[in-house]
Write a protein that holds these residues in place. Structure first.
Motif, PDB file in Angstrom:
ATOM      1  N   ASN A 354      83.410  48.093  44.115  1.00 48.34           N
ATOM      2  CA  ASN A 354      84.458  49.102  43.965  1.00 48.34           C
ATOM      3  C   ASN A 354      85.862  48.506  44.057  1.00 48.34           C
ATOM      4  O   ASN A 354      86.690  48.934  44.870  1.00 48.34           O
ATOM      5  N   ILE A 355      86.155  47.536  43.222  1.00 50.25           N
ATOM      6  CA  ILE A 355      87.475  46.900  43.222  1.00 50.25           C
ATOM      7  C   ILE A 355      88.480  47.844  42.567  1.00 50.25           C
ATOM      8  O   ILE A 355      88.258  48.343  41.459  1.00 50.25           O
ATOM      9  N   GLN A 356      89.598  48.095  43.268  1.00 52.86           N
ATOM     10  CA  GLN A 356      90.656  48.951  42.755  1.00 52.86           C
ATOM     11  C   GLN A 356      92.003  48.237  42.885  1.00 52.86           C
ATOM     12  O   GLN A 356      92.202  47.434  43.809  1.00 52.86           O
ATOM     13  N   VAL A 357      92.909  48.529  41.964  1.00 48.17           N
ATOM     14  CA  VAL A 357      94.244  47.908  41.963  1.00 48.17           C
ATOM     15  C   VAL A 357      95.291  49.012  41.896  1.00 48.17           C
ATOM     16  O   VAL A 357      95.199  49.923  41.052  1.00 48.17           O
ATOM     17  N   LYS A 358      96.293  48.940  42.801  1.00 48.18           N
ATOM     18  CA  LYS A 358      97.400  49.897  42.821  1.00 48.18           C
ATOM     19  C   LYS A 358      98.717  49.124  42.848  1.00 48.18           C
ATOM     20  O   LYS A 358      98.815  48.045  43.439  1.00 48.18           O
ATOM     21  N   PHE A 359      99.753  49.701  42.204  1.00 45.64           N
ATOM     22  CA  PHE A 359     101.084  49.098  42.163  1.00 45.64           C
ATOM     23  C   PHE A 359     102.034  50.004  42.940  1.00 45.64           C
ATOM     24  O   PHE A 359     102.082  51.221  42.686  1.00 45.64           O
ATOM     25  N   GLN A 360     102.798  49.429  43.860  1.00 48.65           N
ATOM     26  CA  GLN A 360     103.660  50.215  44.733  1.00 48.65           C
ATOM     27  C   GLN A 360     105.079  49.642  44.737  1.00 48.65           C
ATOM     28  O   GLN A 360     105.292  48.461  45.037  1.00 48.65           O
ATOM     29  N   ALA A 361     106.053  50.493  44.393  1.00 49.34           N
ATOM     30  CA  ALA A 361     107.477  50.174  44.478  1.00 49.34           C
ATOM     31  C   ALA A 361     108.242  51.458  44.204  1.00 49.34           C
ATOM     32  O   ALA A 361     107.745  52.354  43.504  1.00 49.34           O
ATOM     33  N   ASP A 362     109.448  51.560  44.751  1.00 46.27           N
ATOM     34  CA  ASP A 362     110.256  52.763  44.533  1.00 46.27           C
ATOM     35  C   ASP A 362     110.719  52.884  43.081  1.00 46.27           C
ATOM     36  O   ASP A 362     110.997  53.989  42.610  1.00 46.27           O
ATOM     37  N   SER A 363     110.777  51.757  42.377  1.00 46.38           N
ATOM     38  CA  SER A 363     111.343  51.757  41.028  1.00 46.38           C
ATOM     39  C   SER A 363     110.338  52.073  39.927  1.00 46.38           C
ATOM     40  O   SER A 363     110.730  52.267  38.787  1.00 46.38           O
ATOM     41  N   ILE A 364     109.012  52.119  40.245  1.00 45.65           N
ATOM     42  CA  ILE A 364     108.008  52.318  39.185  1.00 45.65           C
ATOM     43  C   ILE A 364     106.997  53.384  39.584  1.00 45.65           C
ATOM     44  O   ILE A 364     106.889  53.754  40.755  1.00 45.65           O
ATOM     45  N   THR A 365     106.261  53.864  38.595  1.00 45.21           N
ATOM     46  CA  THR A 365     105.127  54.759  38.826  1.00 45.21           C
ATOM     47  C   THR A 365     103.966  54.319  37.938  1.00 45.21           C
ATOM     48  O   THR A 365     104.170  53.581  36.970  1.00 45.21           O
ATOM     49  N   GLY A 366     102.748  54.797  38.271  1.00 40.78           N
ATOM     50  CA  GLY A 366     101.571  54.530  37.449  1.00 40.78           C
ATOM     51  C   GLY A 366     100.977  53.169  37.727  1.00 40.78           C
ATOM     52  O   GLY A 366     101.335  52.477  38.683  1.00 40.78           O
ATOM     53  N   GLY A 367     100.035  52.800  36.865  1.00 40.26           N
ATOM     54  CA  GLY A 367      99.445  51.466  36.938  1.00 40.26           C
ATOM     55  C   GLY A 367      98.150  51.354  37.713  1.00 40.26           C
ATOM     56  O   GLY A 367      97.606  50.258  37.826  1.00 40.26           O
ATOM     57  N   ASP A 368      97.628  52.445  38.281  1.00 40.42           N
ATOM     58  CA  ASP A 368      96.379  52.357  39.041  1.00 40.42           C
ATOM     59  C   ASP A 368      95.225  51.981  38.109  1.00 40.42           C
ATOM     60  O   ASP A 368      95.120  52.482  36.985  1.00 40.42           O
ATOM     61  N   ALA A 369      94.337  51.087  38.603  1.00 36.26           N
ATOM     62  CA  ALA A 369      93.209  50.625  37.788  1.00 36.26           C
ATOM     63  C   ALA A 369      91.969  50.488  38.648  1.00 36.26           C
ATOM     64  O   ALA A 369      92.054  50.119  39.826  1.00 36.26           O
ATOM     65  N   PHE A 370      90.806  50.788  38.055  1.00 35.84           N
ATOM     66  CA  PHE A 370      89.511  50.617  38.719  1.00 35.84           C
ATOM     67  C   PHE A 370      88.727  49.545  37.979  1.00 35.84           C
ATOM     68  O   PHE A 370      88.399  49.706  36.805  1.00 35.84           O
ATOM     69  N   VAL A 371      88.446  48.427  38.653  1.00 37.95           N
ATOM     70  CA  VAL A 371      87.738  47.306  38.042  1.00 37.95           C
ATOM     71  C   VAL A 371      86.226  47.451  38.205  1.00 37.95           C
ATOM     72  O   VAL A 371      85.456  47.050  37.345  1.00 37.95           O
ATOM     73  N   GLY A 372      85.778  48.040  39.338  1.00 39.81           N
ATOM     74  CA  GLY A 372      84.351  48.221  39.569  1.00 39.81           C
ATOM     75  C   GLY A 372      83.761  47.096  40.392  1.00 39.81           C
ATOM     76  O   GLY A 372      84.428  46.504  41.242  1.00 39.81           O
ATOM     77  N   ASN A 373      82.483  46.764  40.153  1.00 41.20           N
ATOM     78  CA  ASN A 373      81.776  45.738  40.912  1.00 41.20           C
ATOM     79  C   ASN A 373      81.838  44.399  40.188  1.00 41.20           C
ATOM     80  O   ASN A 373      81.806  44.341  38.957  1.00 41.20           O
ATOM     81  N   LEU A 374      81.902  43.319  40.986  1.00 45.26           N
ATOM     82  CA  LEU A 374      81.933  41.973  40.414  1.00 45.26           C
ATOM     83  C   LEU A 374      80.876  41.117  41.101  1.00 45.26           C
ATOM     84  O   LEU A 374      80.927  40.910  42.313  1.00 45.26           O
ATOM     85  N   GLU A 375      79.913  40.618  40.321  1.00 49.69           N
ATOM     86  CA  GLU A 375      78.938  39.678  40.846  1.00 49.69           C
ATOM     87  C   GLU A 375      79.610  38.334  41.122  1.00 49.69           C
ATOM     88  O   GLU A 375      80.711  38.060  40.648  1.00 49.69           O
ATOM     89  N   SER A 376      78.917  37.493  41.897  1.00 47.31           N
ATOM     90  CA  SER A 376      79.436  36.158  42.168  1.00 47.31           C
ATOM     91  C   SER A 376      79.636  35.398  40.864  1.00 47.31           C
ATOM     92  O   SER A 376      78.747  35.340  40.018  1.00 47.31           O
ATOM     93  N   GLY A 377      80.840  34.850  40.674  1.00 46.71           N
ATOM     94  CA  GLY A 377      81.168  34.105  39.465  1.00 46.71           C
ATOM     95  C   GLY A 377      81.647  34.948  38.308  1.00 46.71           C
ATOM     96  O   GLY A 377      82.008  34.398  37.270  1.00 46.71           O
ATOM     97  N   ALA A 378      81.671  36.278  38.465  1.00 46.29           N
ATOM     98  CA  ALA A 378      82.079  37.157  37.368  1.00 46.29           C
ATOM     99  C   ALA A 378      83.603  37.344  37.352  1.00 46.29           C
ATOM    100  O   ALA A 378      84.306  37.036  38.316  1.00 46.29           O
ATOM    101  N   THR A 379      84.114  37.886  36.245  1.00 46.52           N
ATOM    102  CA  THR A 379      85.551  38.102  36.052  1.00 46.52           C
ATOM    103  C   THR A 379      85.808  39.558  35.691  1.00 46.52           C
ATOM    104  O   THR A 379      85.086  40.141  34.882  1.00 46.52           O
TER     105      THR A 379
END
Length: 493
Positions: A354-379
């Motif tokens: 359940n890898i998730q990415v969020k971007f935080q700053a007062d100057s921007i909005t949006g950008g949330d992303a869900f990558v999911g599961n990553l096996e060993s050695g995966a990208t």
């Protein structure tokens, strides 16, 4: 029509006598009589000789009121694969039948496939280790408890089948709780002193592959009237590796010796022994069995032996790296968007969930992303759009928060940074609508079109220079403010 009927009858007859491999069920061998193995309190049994308990099974010790990890290795000894496998322990509300508390609505474990000999001749590939964590009831009695597991699966003929596997748990109750296999009067007649392992701890609590840890075992003399002396305790770790020339022990003692000596232990007495051990760096993330062999004597120098097993969960450190982010463009106006792309590489030996990415700053909005599961050695790849919300007033840093989970759903986070500047649109500030209308054509201005275009191009160039100067000024102002704060801190010290 009669020819088709004869062909169908012949096909069914050949399936019935087992000459067609596709119709042979993997459980088609003789059934093991469960009543014969039930007489032995340490031998697991199965209703099918094709689905059996693995040879690495060990009897777990369940102490009253404490948690215990129950391990069940199942092996497919048949030729065909087992698919859509569901394994469910048979529970009961009666303490004499089931020694554990019932604190979940379901205990079934599911997996897609268990290979047979047609897929692999390696017994390790055809073995599946299953784990449950139970808490022993406080009113449990001493003795062996039989635990049944129902295994449902689909064979090659697409038929549902069920096999029952039975193992045993050695329960240790409160002092005076009695024996599940006999009366207290019968227990008093047993003169053989027995040593058991009632529990263990590791320091640190979580053991990671490649690290050292201190193992502490709690040893109890269950005899109420016999002391034991010259207790020799030898710790033997599980052997890992598939090939004979590449086998190795999962744990090794740091001091070089895995033997601990205890001079004596009184009736009903308990002692703790500790030993520092190292876990191999290449161990997979799973529990590993450590056998505890005990030799001792009574007051008359009569020799006795005992053995127990503890299961030590080993974890692999979760690690990942990220590529250099691509930010296009790196400076935007309020309301405009910038594309941010980078990759996440799982460089560890365990799966990231359940890898998730969020971007935080007062100057921007949006950008949330869900990558999911990553096996060993995966990208995994991140490709998002950030929108300018307000003008940047600092150094243009945007926090990138990457969160992920382990197999127990524990959440971890890591913060990184990117640089993105947001500015107010220059044209709106410098020019009004009348000025822009005056540049629309030759008829209104009386100027040559090429001159008009040159003026517009110059205005755009000046706007870009002004934007660059604005950003440089903001950076310089932010640096001066930072230096001033450091000087004030130094003066305060």
């Amino acid at each position: 029509m009669w020819k088709k009927g004869i062909a169908k009858f012949f096909l069914l007859f050949m399936c019935w006598i087992g000459t067609l491999p596709v119709c042979q069920p993997i459980w088609a061998d003789e059934v093991v009589d469960d009543t014969e193995s039930a007489s032995d309190n340490s031998v697991p049994s199965s209703t099918s000789s094709y689905v059996v308990v693995g040879s690495n099974w060990v009897t777990p010790v369940a102490n009253y009121g404490e948690a215990v990890i129950i391990t069940l290795p199942i092996v497919n000894m048949g030729k065909s694969d087992m698919r859509d496998v569901v394994v469910t322990p048979v529970i009961s509300t009666k303490t004499e039948e089931f020694p554990f508390e019932i604190d979940l609505t379901g205990y079934s474990l599911k997996f897609d496939r268990l290979m047979g000999e047609n897929s692999s001749m390696n017994i390790t590939d055809r073995t599946k280790d299953l784990f449950w964590t139970f808490r022993t009831r406080t009113d449990v009695k001493n003795g062996y408890y039989k635990i049944d597991y129902q295994i449902q699966f689909t064979n090659d003929a697409c038929e549902q089948e069920e096999v029952t596997i039975s193992t045993y748990v050695l329960a240790v109750g409160k002092p005076g709780s009695g024996d599940i296999n006999g009366t207290d009067e019968e227990n008093k007649k047993v003169s053989t002193p027995r040593l058991i392992v009632t529990g263990f701890e590791t320091d640190p609590e979580e053991v990671y592959a490649g690290n050292t840890f201190t193992l502490t075992l709690h040893i109890l003399n269950t005899s109420r009237k016999t002391s034991v002396m010259n207790v020799e305790i030898d710790l033997v770790a599980a052997v890992e590796g598939k090939e004979q020339d590449t086998t190795y022990y999962a744990f090794l003692p740091v001091s070089g010796s895995s033997t601990v000596f205890v001079e004596s232990l009184a009736p009903g007495g308990m002692t703790d022994i500790s030993i520092e051990m190292a876990a191999r760096a290449d161990l997979a993330q799973k529990p590993y069995v450590l056998e505890v062999k005990m030799k001792y004597e009574d007051s008359d120098a009569n020799p006795f032996e005992g053995a127990a097993n503890v299961s030590i969960p080993v974890k692999q450190e979760m690690k990942f790296e990220t590529s250099t982010p691509e930010i296009m463009p790196s400076s935007i106006d309020v309301g405009s968007e910038s594309n941010v792309m980078f990759s996440i590489y799982n460089t560890g030996k365990t799966k990231l969930y359940n890898i998730q990415v969020k971007f935080q700053a007062d100057s921007i909005t949006g950008g949330d992303a869900f990558v999911g599961n990553l096996e060993s050695g995966a990208t995994g790849n991140v490709d998002v759009m950030l929108t300018g919300a307000q003008e940047t007033v600092d150094e243009g840093k945007v926090d990138v928060i990457i969160s992920y989970e382990d197999e127990t759903s524990k959440v971890y986070t890591r913060k990184e940074e990117i640089e993105l500047f947001v500015t107010q649109p220059i044209m709106e500030e410098e020019f009004g609508e009348e000025d822009m209308e005056g540049m629309d054509g030759e008829e209104e201005t009386g100027m040559n079109p090429w001159i008009t275009r040159g003026i517009v191009g110059g205005v755009i160039l000046l706007g870009g220079i002004a934007s660059w100067v604005t950003i440089r000024k903001k950076k310089k102002k932010a640096m001066e403010l930072k230096l001033l704060e450091e000087e004030l801190e130094d003066e305060g010290k």
